[in-house]
Design a protein around this motif. Structure first.
Motif, PDB file in Angstrom:
ATOM      1  N   ARG A 288       0.832  -1.214   0.000  1.00 30.15           N
ATOM      2  CA  ARG A 288       0.000   0.000   0.000  1.00 30.15           C
ATOM      3  C   ARG A 288       0.865   1.262   0.000  1.00 30.15           C
ATOM      4  O   ARG A 288       0.561   2.216  -0.708  1.00 30.15           O
ATOM      5  N   LEU A 289       1.934   1.268   0.779  1.00 24.98           N
ATOM      6  CA  LEU A 289       2.789   2.451   0.833  1.00 24.98           C
ATOM      7  C   LEU A 289       3.426   2.742  -0.521  1.00 24.98           C
ATOM      8  O   LEU A 289       3.552   3.905  -0.913  1.00 24.98           O
ATOM      9  N   HIS A 290       3.798   1.706  -1.237  1.00 22.50           N
ATOM     10  CA  HIS A 290       4.381   1.894  -2.568  1.00 22.50           C
ATOM     11  C   HIS A 290       3.359   2.418  -3.568  1.00 22.50           C
ATOM     12  O   HIS A 290       3.737   2.912  -4.634  1.00 22.50           O
ATOM     13  N   SER A 291       2.090   2.304  -3.235  1.00 27.60           N
ATOM     14  CA  SER A 291       1.036   2.679  -4.173  1.00 27.60           C
ATOM     15  C   SER A 291       0.340   3.994  -3.841  1.00 27.60           C
ATOM     16  O   SER A 291      -0.559   4.406  -4.576  1.00 27.60           O
ATOM     17  N   VAL A 292       0.722   4.660  -2.781  1.00 28.02           N
ATOM     18  CA  VAL A 292       0.032   5.893  -2.388  1.00 28.02           C
ATOM     19  C   VAL A 292       0.079   6.944  -3.497  1.00 28.02           C
ATOM     20  O   VAL A 292      -0.923   7.608  -3.763  1.00 28.02           O
ATOM     21  N   ALA A 293       1.203   7.080  -4.166  1.00 27.89           N
ATOM     22  CA  ALA A 293       1.311   8.091  -5.224  1.00 27.89           C
ATOM     23  C   ALA A 293       0.362   7.800  -6.385  1.00 27.89           C
ATOM     24  O   ALA A 293      -0.031   8.707  -7.117  1.00 27.89           O
ATOM     25  N   ALA A 294      -0.033   6.546  -6.546  1.00 27.06           N
ATOM     26  CA  ALA A 294      -0.942   6.142  -7.621  1.00 27.06           C
ATOM     27  C   ALA A 294      -2.228   5.560  -7.037  1.00 27.06           C
ATOM     28  O   ALA A 294      -2.792   4.603  -7.570  1.00 27.06           O
ATOM     29  N   TRP A 295      -2.729   6.142  -5.982  1.00 25.58           N
ATOM     30  CA  TRP A 295      -3.869   5.602  -5.248  1.00 25.58           C
ATOM     31  C   TRP A 295      -5.122   5.464  -6.107  1.00 25.58           C
ATOM     32  O   TRP A 295      -5.927   4.576  -5.881  1.00 25.58           O
ATOM     33  N   ARG A 296      -5.296   6.324  -7.085  1.00 26.87           N
ATOM     34  CA  ARG A 296      -6.498   6.239  -7.930  1.00 26.87           C
ATOM     35  C   ARG A 296      -6.519   4.936  -8.740  1.00 26.87           C
ATOM     36  O   ARG A 296      -7.579   4.374  -8.976  1.00 26.87           O
ATOM     37  N   GLU A 297      -5.356   4.506  -9.192  1.00 25.69           N
ATOM     38  CA  GLU A 297      -5.255   3.311 -10.027  1.00 25.69           C
ATOM     39  C   GLU A 297      -5.042   2.032  -9.229  1.00 25.69           C
ATOM     40  O   GLU A 297      -5.314   0.941  -9.712  1.00 25.69           O
ATOM     41  N   ALA A 298      -4.529   2.159  -8.017  1.00 27.07           N
ATOM     42  CA  ALA A 298      -4.193   0.991  -7.202  1.00 27.07           C
ATOM     43  C   ALA A 298      -5.448   0.401  -6.562  1.00 27.07           C
ATOM     44  O   ALA A 298      -6.339   1.133  -6.129  1.00 27.07           O
ATOM     45  N   PRO A 299      -5.526  -0.911  -6.478  1.00 25.20           N
ATOM     46  CA  PRO A 299      -6.718  -1.559  -5.919  1.00 25.20           C
ATOM     47  C   PRO A 299      -6.708  -1.700  -4.397  1.00 25.20           C
ATOM     48  O   PRO A 299      -7.609  -2.314  -3.840  1.00 25.20           O
ATOM     49  N   PHE A 300      -5.726  -1.115  -3.727  1.00 22.11           N
ATOM     50  CA  PHE A 300      -5.493  -1.409  -2.318  1.00 22.11           C
ATOM     51  C   PHE A 300      -6.203  -0.495  -1.324  1.00 22.11           C
ATOM     52  O   PHE A 300      -6.054  -0.680  -0.123  1.00 22.11           O
ATOM     53  N   PHE A 301      -6.951   0.507  -1.792  1.00 23.10           N
ATOM     54  CA  PHE A 301      -7.490   1.521  -0.889  1.00 23.10           C
ATOM     55  C   PHE A 301      -9.016   1.478  -0.826  1.00 23.10           C
ATOM     56  O   PHE A 301      -9.680   1.260  -1.834  1.00 23.10           O
ATOM     57  N   THR A 302      -9.540   1.701   0.362  1.00 27.27           N
ATOM     58  CA  THR A 302     -10.987   1.708   0.566  1.00 27.27           C
ATOM     59  C   THR A 302     -11.576   3.015   0.039  1.00 27.27           C
ATOM     60  O   THR A 302     -10.851   3.987  -0.215  1.00 27.27           O
ATOM     61  N   ASP A 303     -12.889   3.054  -0.085  1.00 30.25           N
ATOM     62  CA  ASP A 303     -13.560   4.286  -0.513  1.00 30.25           C
ATOM     63  C   ASP A 303     -13.299   5.417   0.477  1.00 30.25           C
ATOM     64  O   ASP A 303     -13.123   6.568   0.083  1.00 30.25           O
ATOM     65  N   GLU A 304     -13.275   5.090   1.749  1.00 25.26           N
ATOM     66  CA  GLU A 304     -12.994   6.082   2.796  1.00 25.26           C
ATOM     67  C   GLU A 304     -11.577   6.663   2.622  1.00 25.26           C
ATOM     68  O   GLU A 304     -11.364   7.873   2.694  1.00 25.26           O
TER      69      GLU A 304
ATOM     70  N   ARG B 280      -9.796   6.675  -0.115  1.00 31.25           N
ATOM     71  CA  ARG B 280      -9.773   7.426  -1.372  1.00 31.25           C
ATOM     72  C   ARG B 280     -10.356   8.819  -1.194  1.00 31.25           C
ATOM     73  O   ARG B 280      -9.844   9.794  -1.753  1.00 31.25           O
ATOM     74  N   ALA B 281     -11.426   8.929  -0.418  1.00 33.60           N
ATOM     75  CA  ALA B 281     -12.028  10.235  -0.152  1.00 33.60           C
ATOM     76  C   ALA B 281     -11.037  11.133   0.593  1.00 33.60           C
ATOM     77  O   ALA B 281     -10.892  12.328   0.281  1.00 33.60           O
ATOM     78  N   ALA B 282     -10.332  10.574   1.572  1.00 36.80           N
ATOM     79  CA  ALA B 282      -9.343  11.347   2.326  1.00 36.80           C
ATOM     80  C   ALA B 282      -8.167  11.749   1.445  1.00 36.80           C
ATOM     81  O   ALA B 282      -7.665  12.879   1.529  1.00 36.80           O
ATOM     82  N   LEU B 283      -7.735  10.852   0.570  1.00 37.08           N
ATOM     83  CA  LEU B 283      -6.614  11.162  -0.324  1.00 37.08           C
ATOM     84  C   LEU B 283      -7.006  12.202  -1.371  1.00 37.08           C
ATOM     85  O   LEU B 283      -6.209  13.096  -1.699  1.00 37.08           O
ATOM     86  N   ALA B 284      -8.225  12.139  -1.875  1.00 35.59           N
ATOM     87  CA  ALA B 284      -8.688  13.151  -2.833  1.00 35.59           C
ATOM     88  C   ALA B 284      -8.758  14.524  -2.165  1.00 35.59           C
ATOM     89  O   ALA B 284      -8.355  15.538  -2.759  1.00 35.59           O
ATOM     90  N   LEU B 285      -9.257  14.563  -0.943  1.00 36.57           N
ATOM     91  CA  LEU B 285      -9.302  15.824  -0.198  1.00 36.57           C
ATOM     92  C   LEU B 285      -7.888  16.346   0.039  1.00 36.57           C
ATOM     93  O   LEU B 285      -7.619  17.547  -0.091  1.00 36.57           O
ATOM     94  N   THR B 286      -6.987  15.451   0.365  1.00 38.43           N
ATOM     95  CA  THR B 286      -5.582  15.828   0.575  1.00 38.43           C
ATOM     96  C   THR B 286      -5.001  16.479  -0.671  1.00 38.43           C
ATOM     97  O   THR B 286      -4.366  17.535  -0.593  1.00 38.43           O
ATOM     98  N   GLU B 287      -5.208  15.850  -1.816  1.00 42.99           N
ATOM     99  CA  GLU B 287      -4.655  16.390  -3.055  1.00 42.99           C
ATOM    100  C   GLU B 287      -5.264  17.748  -3.384  1.00 42.99           C
ATOM    101  O   GLU B 287      -4.546  18.682  -3.744  1.00 42.99           O
TER     102      GLU B 287
END
Length: 159
Positions: free
Chosen positions: A76-92, A94-101
């Motif tokens: 998961r840590l290796h995929s944070v930069a590509a979180w939109r494409e990576a299958p490892f993250f929950t909807d929750e 993803r919402a936090a990461l989108a807000l972060t960006e």
């Protein structure tokens, strides 16, 4: 080939340490933030993503270490930069990461800094206390990213 000089020491001590009252306030905010009801893993992902965007090696290094302490996997840590494409993250997450960006890249868009779609998705997953904690994590991370990149704090520095 990278010809940029590698810094092994910062230009100066961290300003939050030079002015001791600053660190007291920062620590109070961190304490409140971690009591906001957001799983620490999500806060660590938020910290890591903002630090990646801002190119703060010291905070990326610290973010990975902090996330691992909270049980994050390398996958998961290796995929944070590509979180939109990576299958490892929950909807929750993803919402936090989108807000972060959105909140980190406020100068990269016209109109609202945080689009309604991003805000509404985050508000669907988090209550007001939790949103407050996430927003504070985004803000404090951006705060430290700017300090660390200005003083050229090297990765791996401990205070």
């Amino acid at each position: 080939m990278n010809t940029a000089a590698t810094t092994t020491t910062a230009r100066m001590k961290n300003p939050a340490l030079v002015l001791p009252d600053a660190m007291k306030g920062i620590q109070s905010i961190y304490g409140a933030m971690y009591q906001g009801g957001v799983p620490p893993q999500i806060l660590e992902l938020v910290h890591l993503r903002a630090s990646q965007i801002n190119g703060c090696s010291a905070c990326v290094f610290a973010g990975v270490a902090g996330a691992k302490k909270h049980g994050e996997s390398d996958e998961r840590l290796h995929s944070v930069a590509a979180w939109r494409e990576a299958p490892f993250f929950t909807d929750e997450e993803r919402a936090a990461l989108a807000l972060t960006e959105a909140a980190t890249r406020i100068a990269d868009r016209s109109g609202k800094a945080v689009p309604d779609e991003v805000w509404n998705d985050a508000a669907d997953h988090f209550n007001e206390e939790q949103l407050s904690a996430i927003i504070l994590m985004i803000s404090l991370t951006n705060f430290f990213n700017r300090i660390n990149t200005t003083i050229e704090e090297p990765a791996g520095t401990t205070w």
